[in-house]
Structures are given as structure tokens and as C-alpha cells.
Design an enzyme around this catalytic site. Structure first.
Site, PDB file in Angstrom:
ATOM      1  N   HIS A   1      23.670 -22.042 -47.143  1.00 58.64           N
ATOM      2  CA  HIS A   1      22.254 -21.249 -46.983  1.00 58.64           C
ATOM      3  C   HIS A   1      21.694 -20.934 -48.951  1.00 58.64           C
ATOM      4  O   HIS A   1      20.769 -21.445 -49.298  1.00 58.64           O
ATOM      5  CB  HIS A   1      21.311 -19.838 -46.489  1.00 58.64           C
ATOM      6  CG  HIS A   1      22.250 -20.484 -44.455  1.00 58.64           C
ATOM      7  ND1 HIS A   1      21.990 -21.294 -43.875  1.00 58.64           N
ATOM      8  CD2 HIS A   1      23.027 -19.493 -43.808  1.00 58.64           C
ATOM      9  CE1 HIS A   1      22.332 -21.296 -43.006  1.00 58.64           C
ATOM     10  NE2 HIS A   1      22.937 -20.539 -42.486  1.00 58.64           N
TER      11      HIS A   1
ATOM     12  N   THR B   1      14.183 -13.205 -44.523  1.00 58.70           N
ATOM     13  CA  THR B   1      13.508 -13.428 -44.651  1.00 58.70           C
ATOM     14  C   THR B   1      14.693 -14.990 -44.415  1.00 58.70           C
ATOM     15  O   THR B   1      14.215 -16.465 -44.270  1.00 58.70           O
ATOM     16  CB  THR B   1      13.533 -13.952 -46.600  1.00 58.70           C
ATOM     17  OG1 THR B   1      15.038 -14.773 -46.584  1.00 58.70           O
ATOM     18  CG2 THR B   1      12.252 -12.945 -47.315  1.00 58.70           C
TER      19      THR B   1
ATOM     20  N   HIS C   1      18.319 -11.416 -54.625  1.00 60.09           N
ATOM     21  CA  HIS C   1      18.324 -10.901 -53.368  1.00 60.09           C
ATOM     22  C   HIS C   1      19.514 -10.518 -53.503  1.00 60.09           C
ATOM     23  O   HIS C   1      20.414 -10.550 -53.863  1.00 60.09           O
ATOM     24  CB  HIS C   1      17.949 -11.332 -51.932  1.00 60.09           C
ATOM     25  CG  HIS C   1      16.406 -11.778 -52.027  1.00 60.09           C
ATOM     26  ND1 HIS C   1      16.371 -12.534 -51.601  1.00 60.09           N
ATOM     27  CD2 HIS C   1      15.258 -11.723 -52.652  1.00 60.09           C
ATOM     28  CE1 HIS C   1      14.677 -13.320 -51.244  1.00 60.09           C
ATOM     29  NE2 HIS C   1      13.978 -12.345 -52.112  1.00 60.09           N
TER      30      HIS C   1
ATOM     31  N   HIS D   1      22.004 -12.670 -53.646  1.00 57.09           N
ATOM     32  CA  HIS D   1      22.393 -14.226 -53.175  1.00 57.09           C
ATOM     33  C   HIS D   1      21.057 -14.813 -54.300  1.00 57.09           C
ATOM     34  O   HIS D   1      20.136 -13.927 -54.391  1.00 57.09           O
ATOM     35  CB  HIS D   1      22.287 -14.675 -52.681  1.00 57.09           C
ATOM     36  CG  HIS D   1      21.111 -13.895 -51.156  1.00 57.09           C
ATOM     37  ND1 HIS D   1      21.501 -12.905 -51.027  1.00 57.09           N
ATOM     38  CD2 HIS D   1      19.455 -14.514 -50.935  1.00 57.09           C
ATOM     39  CE1 HIS D   1      19.579 -12.202 -49.893  1.00 57.09           C
ATOM     40  NE2 HIS D   1      19.260 -13.710 -50.382  1.00 57.09           N
TER      41      HIS D   1
ATOM     42  N   GLU E   1      11.189 -16.997 -52.902  1.00 57.58           N
ATOM     43  CA  GLU E   1       9.964 -16.375 -51.722  1.00 57.58           C
ATOM     44  C   GLU E   1       8.818 -15.798 -50.875  1.00 57.58           C
ATOM     45  O   GLU E   1       7.406 -16.410 -50.889  1.00 57.58           O
ATOM     46  CB  GLU E   1      11.177 -15.825 -50.411  1.00 57.58           C
ATOM     47  CG  GLU E   1      12.384 -16.525 -50.721  1.00 57.58           C
ATOM     48  CD  GLU E   1      12.961 -16.807 -49.510  1.00 57.58           C
ATOM     49  OE1 GLU E   1      13.460 -15.320 -49.453  1.00 57.58           O
ATOM     50  OE2 GLU E   1      13.203 -17.291 -48.217  1.00 57.58           O
TER      51      GLU E   1
ATOM     52  N   HIS F   1      17.682 -17.926 -53.866  1.00 61.11           N
ATOM     53  CA  HIS F   1      16.613 -18.529 -53.552  1.00 61.11           C
ATOM     54  C   HIS F   1      16.510 -19.738 -54.530  1.00 61.11           C
ATOM     55  O   HIS F   1      15.385 -19.117 -56.097  1.00 61.11           O
ATOM     56  CB  HIS F   1      15.819 -18.157 -52.199  1.00 61.11           C
ATOM     57  CG  HIS F   1      15.796 -17.239 -51.465  1.00 61.11           C
ATOM     58  ND1 HIS F   1      15.493 -17.759 -50.021  1.00 61.11           N
ATOM     59  CD2 HIS F   1      16.379 -16.199 -51.697  1.00 61.11           C
ATOM     60  CE1 HIS F   1      16.572 -17.048 -49.508  1.00 61.11           C
ATOM     61  NE2 HIS F   1      16.729 -15.486 -50.585  1.00 61.11           N
TER      62      HIS F   1
HETATM   63  N1  SBW Z   1      16.441 -13.254 -47.646  1.00 59.74           N
HETATM   64  S1  SBW Z   1      17.131 -11.615 -47.690  1.00 59.74           S
HETATM   65  O1  SBW Z   1      17.712 -10.702 -48.409  1.00 59.74           O
HETATM   66  O2  SBW Z   1      16.147 -11.150 -46.479  1.00 59.74           O
HETATM   67  C1  SBW Z   1      18.810 -11.502 -46.471  1.00 59.74           C
HETATM   68  C2  SBW Z   1      19.239 -10.373 -46.923  1.00 59.74           C
HETATM   69  C3  SBW Z   1      20.681 -10.691 -46.058  1.00 59.74           C
HETATM   70  C4  SBW Z   1      21.269 -11.407 -45.011  1.00 59.74           C
HETATM   71  C5  SBW Z   1      22.397 -11.341 -43.961  1.00 59.74           C
HETATM   72  O3  SBW Z   1      22.974 -10.625 -44.304  1.00 59.74           O
HETATM   73  N2  SBW Z   1      22.254 -12.120 -43.133  1.00 59.74           N
HETATM   74  C6  SBW Z   1      23.554 -12.136 -41.817  1.00 59.74           C
HETATM   75  C7  SBW Z   1      23.566 -10.850 -41.348  1.00 59.74           C
HETATM   76  C8  SBW Z   1      22.432 -10.646 -40.383  1.00 59.74           C
HETATM   77  C9  SBW Z   1      22.183  -9.500 -39.859  1.00 59.74           C
HETATM   78  C10 SBW Z   1      23.906  -8.714 -39.357  1.00 59.74           C
HETATM   79  C11 SBW Z   1      24.686  -9.737 -39.663  1.00 59.74           C
HETATM   80  O4  SBW Z   1      25.977  -8.855 -39.207  1.00 59.74           O
HETATM   81  C12 SBW Z   1      25.005 -10.425 -40.847  1.00 59.74           C
HETATM   82  C13 SBW Z   1      19.758 -12.495 -44.655  1.00 59.74           C
HETATM   83  C14 SBW Z   1      19.099 -12.986 -45.928  1.00 59.74           C
HETATM   84 ZN    ZN Z   2      17.117 -14.179 -50.049  1.00 59.47          ZN
END
Ligand code: SBW
Ligand code: ZN
Length: 261
Positions: free
Chosen positions: A64, A199, A119, A94, A106, A96
Site C-alpha cells: 500500500h 486513512t 505520516h 510512511h 490525503e 501517500h
Molecule cells: N495512513 S494512516 O497514518 O492513517 C495509518 C497508520 C497506521 C496504519 C496501520 O498501522 N495499519 C495496520 C494496523 C491497524 C490496526 C491494528 C494493527 O495491528 C495494524 C494504517 C493507516
Molecule cells: Zn498514512
């Protein structure tokens, strides 16, 4: 299969609600920030970043985005202050971004989007035992958002872009030690803050968003290197260029966006 999601026509942001109904919730992110509709809050102190002892571990393509992970077993790198009641531990950062010539941030500002958005993801290790637990709590995460605009070359971003060829394919991970993301911040950390969500799926409504007003400047050439990544794995036959990996702005649903001074 299963909860597979992406940024394409069939599996993209307009389809996420089918497997993740919270996509239509009351505190979804990102949002369009309209500066003259934000409320200035003089009680909002400065954001304080203690990253001097941060330990980056690796850089990875998770299908992603490209993600740099940090050691988060103690409070060696935290963000505090601003709207936060506790220190939050840095877990990863990371990006976007858009396609060639298209913007890919975003969050948007008065309807305008930037070329990209960084982010920095932190979690509340004072109240929660693990990132996963914090990620489902309303005050579990704090994400610092930094806009990227194109112009002159960024003097430190090459440390990231020079490593991107090693993580071209989904599932690739390589060592990435000694990187301090403080070098990616603008000089002013004036910010907007509001309560929102991840997001990307699972879209948990667990994020205190801190969006820095001033963008950093990177060159089109540096940004172009992000587009050499692919969403797909090395074993897959079709190579889908990793670009436009951003969710569009979501409804504010009565939320207040506060502004630091
Ligand atoms: N784009 S964002 O910063 O909102 C964002 C940050 C982190 C994550 C993320 O860590 N996703 C994997 C995840 C989510 C919940 C629980 C988990 O153990 C892992 C996703 C989006
Ligand atoms: Zn992000």
C-alpha cells in the site's frame, strides 16, 4: 479475497465500506481543512518531538505504501504536547502520493491538495500495552501529517529515495538503521488538530491528527522515485505502479478543527 483492499476501481476507497463499515463513521480521515473555519485555541501548546534516540529498523513495501519501522519497546522516540495528554511512541512513518503531475496528499487545505503527505505514526503506550490495542482506542494513536510540495531537491530525502529500489515489490523489507525523521520536518511546526481515523482499512477511529501547516519541499525527481515501487509482489505477473495511494477527504460531520497559533 477476504479483506483485500487497495486503491483501484474495484477495491479502492469507494468500496472499503463493504468490508469496513466504519468507513461511513463520524470521525473518518482525511478531511479538507478550511483554515478560516478552524478555531484558534491558545491552550494548544507546541508539539514536542523527542526523536534524538530513535531507532529505525527497516524499510518495507507493504503493498500500500513504503514504511519505515522503529523500535517501540520503550520511550526512546516520542511526540508530546499540543493536544496530547500523554507521550506517544513513534512506531513507523510512511507516505501517500499521486501519479505523474497529479497531487496525492490525503488531507487538503481549502480544497487544495499537495503532491504527497508523510505520516509519522505514534501510539499511546502509557494507556495501552500494544500498538494493536491502542489502534482500536479513541485516544490510542497520534499521527503527525506533513505535506510535501515539489520544488527544489530535499537535502535529506535521498536517504529514503536511494533505498526504494530495494523494496520495489510488495512484501520486500530491507535493513534501514540510523535514520532520524526529524530531518523531514519543516522549520515551523504550527499545526491543525482534530479527532479522526486511520486513512486505510481497518479505518479505526483512534487517531488524534496533528497536521503541520507548512509543507516541506522535495524535487519532482525525488517524488518520481516513489512511483518506481509497485503494489504487486515479485511473483505476480502484472506490475501495477504504486501511485495515487491516497484516500480522498471525508465528511467533517460536525467535528471541530483547532489551530495552534
Ligand atoms: N495512513 S494512516 O497514518 O492513517 C495509518 C497508520 C497506521 C496504519 C496501520 O498501522 N495499519 C495496520 C494496523 C491497524 C490496526 C491494528 C494493527 O495491528 C495494524 C494504517 C493507516
Ligand atoms: Zn498514512
Amino acid at each position: 479475497t477476504g479483506n483485500h483492499w487497495g486503491y483501484g476501481k474495484e477495491d479502492g476507497p469507494t468500496a472499503w465500506h463493504k468490508n469496513y463499515p466504519v468507513a461511513e463513521g463520524d470521525r473518518q480521515s482525511p478531511i479538507d481543512i478550511i483554515p478560516n473555519q478552524t478555531s484558534h485555541d491558545s491552550s494548544l501548546g507546541p508539539i514536542v518531538l523527542n526523536y534524538d534516540h530513535c531507532t529505525s529498523i527497516n524499510i518495507a513495501n507493504n503493498g500500500h505504501s513504503v514504511v519505515v519501522e522503529f523500535e517501540d519497546s520503550d520511550d526512546r522516540s516520542v511526540i508530546r504536547g499540543g493536544p496530547l495528554d500523554n507521550p506517544y511512541r513513534l512506531k513507523q512513518f510512511h507516505f501517500h502520493w499521486g501519479g505523474k503531475g497529479c497531487h496525492g496528499s490525503e488531507h487538503t487545505v481549502a480544497g487544495n491538495s499537495y503532491a504527497s503527505e508523510l505520516h509519522l505514526v505514534h501510539w499511546n503506550a502509557v494507556k495501552y500495552k500494544t500498538f494493536g490495542e491502542a489502534a482500536t482506542a479513541p485516544d490510542g494513536l497520534a499521527v503527525l501529517g506533513i505535506f510535501l510540495e515539489t520544488g527544489d531537491e530535499h537535502r535529506w530525502l535521498h536517504m529514503i529515495t536511494d533505498a526504494l529500489y530495494t523494496v520495489k515489490f510488495k512484501g520486500s523489507v530491507t535493513d534501514f538503521k540510523g535514520f532520524n525523521p526529524k530531518c523531514l520536518l519543516p522549520s515551523s511546526l504550527q499545526y491543525w488538530t482534530y479527532l479522526g481515523s486511520l486513512t486505510t482499512p481497518p479505518l479505526h477511529e483512534s487517531v488524534i491528527w496533528i497536521v503541520v501547516k507548512d509543507p516541506i519541499v522535495v524535487s519532482e525527481k525525488q517524488l518520481g522515485k516513489f512511483r518506481t515501487l509497485v503494489f504487486t509482489g515479485e511473483e505476480e505477473d502484472q506490475r501495477t505502479r504504486m501511485e495515487n495511494n491516497f484516500r480522498p477527504p471525508q465528511l467533517l460531520k460536525g467535528r471541530k478543527v483547532r489551530s495552534s497559533n
